[in-house]
Design an enzyme around this catalytic site. Structure first.
Site, PDB file in Angstrom:
ATOM      1  N   LEU A  23       0.853  -1.179   0.000  1.00 59.70           N
ATOM      2  CA  LEU A  23       0.000   0.000   0.000  1.00 59.70           C
ATOM      3  C   LEU A  23       0.891   1.232   0.000  1.00 59.70           C
ATOM      4  O   LEU A  23       1.779   1.352   0.815  1.00 59.70           O
ATOM      5  CB  LEU A  23      -0.892  -0.049   1.241  1.00 59.70           C
ATOM      6  CG  LEU A  23      -1.915   1.031   1.499  1.00 59.70           C
ATOM      7  CD1 LEU A  23      -3.020   0.459   2.362  1.00 59.70           C
ATOM      8  CD2 LEU A  23      -1.293   2.210   2.213  1.00 59.70           C
ATOM      9  N   GLY A  27      -0.450   4.605  -1.579  1.00 55.12           N
ATOM     10  CA  GLY A  27      -1.186   5.842  -1.759  1.00 55.12           C
ATOM     11  C   GLY A  27      -1.980   6.212  -0.527  1.00 55.12           C
ATOM     12  O   GLY A  27      -3.195   6.032  -0.489  1.00 55.12           O
ATOM     13  N   THR A  28      -1.315   6.719   0.502  1.00 55.80           N
ATOM     14  CA  THR A  28      -1.941   6.962   1.800  1.00 55.80           C
ATOM     15  C   THR A  28      -1.471   8.300   2.345  1.00 55.80           C
ATOM     16  O   THR A  28      -0.369   8.746   2.059  1.00 55.80           O
ATOM     17  CB  THR A  28      -1.578   5.826   2.776  1.00 55.80           C
ATOM     18  OG1 THR A  28      -1.918   4.580   2.187  1.00 55.80           O
ATOM     19  CG2 THR A  28      -2.299   5.969   4.105  1.00 55.80           C
ATOM     20  N   SER A  29      -2.314   8.938   3.180  1.00 55.80           N
ATOM     21  CA  SER A  29      -1.975  10.229   3.754  1.00 55.80           C
ATOM     22  C   SER A  29      -2.377  10.236   5.228  1.00 55.80           C
ATOM     23  O   SER A  29      -3.284   9.491   5.636  1.00 55.80           O
ATOM     24  CB  SER A  29      -2.724  11.340   3.006  1.00 55.80           C
ATOM     25  OG  SER A  29      -2.178  12.615   3.286  1.00 55.80           O
TER      26      SER A  29
END
Length: 563
Positions: free
Chosen positions: A380, A382-384
């Site tokens: 994973l 694409g995380t914020s």
């Protein structure tokens, strides 16, 4: 006069973002992965909004300006501290498997096998989005301002435009040929020459602006039962591998309140998201083992400290892969995995001078020790993460994701669709050791997201922290906690420190940092580290005398803003 988003971003980059940190003390603060998002959250706090209100505003802006990492059609986890009630609560909005989903993610309707890479970027990989329903639940419990006001900054950014950020440009460039295949993505982020728009080029997203206006007027149900549902279903139904999602899946999705899981370390209570977060448990295992191993006595940048970090990471990774799953569907042994007795036993496996030959899953239930681990899902990335503290003392630690960068690489109403189903186990495991994280209809996949709030000796929040970055989330958050609590670092040091870890499936040291110089000493201890890029997005707020200080990860475009 109100600055347009493009001018505001330029001003922020010239001032606060140049350091990425607020030294403190501030009475209220927002740390986020983009200046416009942090500014939107701080403006909500200044208008009398709560930390929960600010979280809604920040997420909406991130959906516009950080579409690779997060959006309103993704999944999320959130911890909320209620200062008046002195209570910590957890909220879960992970994108779930549609009811018709089977364990055969990579099979087409006719039974033929489809490549995993193709499926990962298709409608088949899209989970039923949970972020909006979760935020609506948090707002209902803790919001002060009207919902419609919270989406106004995002509407402005989508309508008036924002400059192409460096991180977004870099992400698009890395997969330019794949992303350009989607006409909606190509129209937004590519020029007439077919190349990604240069950094600073104004980007406008009128389709997302229209969707945000509808959500502002009708609330989150506009997505789950309203006109936006059709846009989601149309996008997930496209070939090459169409998805399983239906209108019923959207209408019946439920965000959930889940009690955080907490454990003692360094004289504090470290609290994080409970399963189906695997990251929260793994984080506490790492921090708990490192405390017991006496890492506070070691030099922060030494090979001896890095050795302990890698060994604890390896052991926590083995447990995470073996034992984590949807607690509504499988018996996840959450409390035993973070119990003092178990963590002491795991810490005793670590030789302070030599790497273990194999790091196996433990037996927190004292049975079937060393069972094979399920295969890790696709990494994973694409995380914020968002960290917020308001003037009343309420705090939010909020991690939000599309899964892989740009998720399924398709848009609905201008918003990036997640590819959350790739977080299920790729290998369901043998009959004697079935993967807790095997995919099934209605089930939620595990995630390494680990929003964390550390409570000090007085029982009040001391750290509000979390990160984006796939499996590296766990390592970066765990080491940041150690950096502050064991080594006395400030937030700037903790967010910028060289990355070290093994949660990504191999031992890693961040290139072009002092960590890279540890490779040879670690090899002499039996490790096999790889030196390379370890991009994360850590945000951290810390209580200091008189208020708060904060910082955002210098590897991305984020800032901490407060007053």
């Amino acid at each position: 006069m109100r600055l347009r988003p493009a001018l505001l971003l330029a001003a922020l980059l010239t001032t606060a973002a140049s350091a990425g940190a607020v030294e403190g003390p501030a009475r209220q603060m927002v740390a986020a992965a983009h200046p416009l998002a942090a500014r939107a959250g701080l403006d909500i706090l200044r208008a009398g909004g709560s930390a929960a209100d600010a979280a809604v505003a920040v997420q909406a802006v991130l959906s516009v300006v950080e579409p690779n990492a997060t959006g309103l059609l993704g999944g999320a986890l959130l911890l909320h501290w209620d200062a008046a009630a002195r209570r910590l609560a957890g909220y879960e909005g992970i994108a779930s498997a549609p009811a018709a989903a089977t364990s055969r993610l990579v099979e087409a309707a006719d039974g033929t096998r489809v490549g995993a890479a193709t499926v990962a970027r298709s409608g088949r990989a899209v989970g039923v989005p949970g972020t909006l329903r979760m935020l609506a639940l948090v707002h209902a419990d803790h919001g002060r301002l009207p919902w419609r006001d919270l989406l106004a900054p995002a509407i402005r950014a989508a309508e008036e435009g924002f400059p192409m950020p460096p991180t977004l440009h870099r992400v698009i460039g890395a997969r330019a040929s794949e992303l350009a295949r989607d006409p909606d993505i190509r129209a937004l982020y590519f020029g007439p020459d077919g190349k990604p728009l240069p950094v600073g080029t104004p980007i406008r997203n009128p389709a997302q602006a229209a969707a945000l206006r509808l959500l502002a007027q009708a609330g989150s149900e506009a997505l789950y039962r309203g006109p936006l549902a059709g846009a989601v279903l149309e996008a997930t139904g496209r070939e090459p591998v169409s998805g399983w999602m239906t209108a019923e899946d959207l209408a019946t999705y439920e965000a959930k309140r889940r009690d955080p899981v907490c454990s003692a370390a360094f004289g504090r209570q470290v609290c994080s998201a409970s399963p189906p977060s695997s990251g929260g448990v793994a984080l506490q295992q790492q921090v708990g083992m490192l405390d017991r191993l006496g890492i506070a006595r070691l030099a922060p940048d030494s090979a001896e400290a890095a050795h302990l970090i890698l060994e604890a990471s390896r052991l926590a990774t083995a447990d995470r892969r073996r034992w984590m799953g949807d607690p509504d569907r499988v018996p996840v042994p959450t409390a035993p995995l973070v119990s003092p007795t178990y963590l002491e036993a795991r810490a005793r496996l670590i030789d302070p001078a030599r790497a273990m030959a194999e790091a196996s899953a433990g037996n927190p239930l004292e049975r079937h020790g060393g069972l094979p681990a399920a295969s890790d899902p696709l990494a994973l990335a694409g995380t914020s993460h968002v960290a917020i503290v308001d003037a009343a003392g309420d705090a939010v630690s909020f991690t939000t994701t599309n899964n892989l960068n740009f998720g399924a690489e398709r848009l609905a109403a201008g918003i990036t669709l997640n590819n959350g189903l790739t977080n299920f186990a790729a290998n369901p495991g043998p009959a004697e050791s079935p993967a807790f994280n095997a995919m099934a209809g209605g089930k939620r996949p595990v995630t390494t997201m680990a929003p964390t709030i550390v409570l000090g000796a007085d029982g009040m929040p001391e750290l509000v922290v979390g990160a984006g970055g796939g499996a590296r989330i766990v390592d970066s958050v765990a080491v940041a906690v150690v950096e502050v609590l064991a080594w006395g670092a400030d937030t700037r040091r903790a967010t910028g420190r060289p990355r070290i870890g093994a949660q990504n499936g191999e031992e890693e040291l961040e290139a072009n940092t002092p960590a890279a110089a540890l490779a040879e000493p670690l090899r002499a201890m039996g490790h096999a580290p790889r030196v390379g890029e370890m991009n994360t997005g850590l945000q951290l707020i810390r209580r200091v005398p008189g208020g708060w200080e904060g910082a955002a990860d210098p590897r991305r475009d984020g800032v901490a803003l407060g007053d």
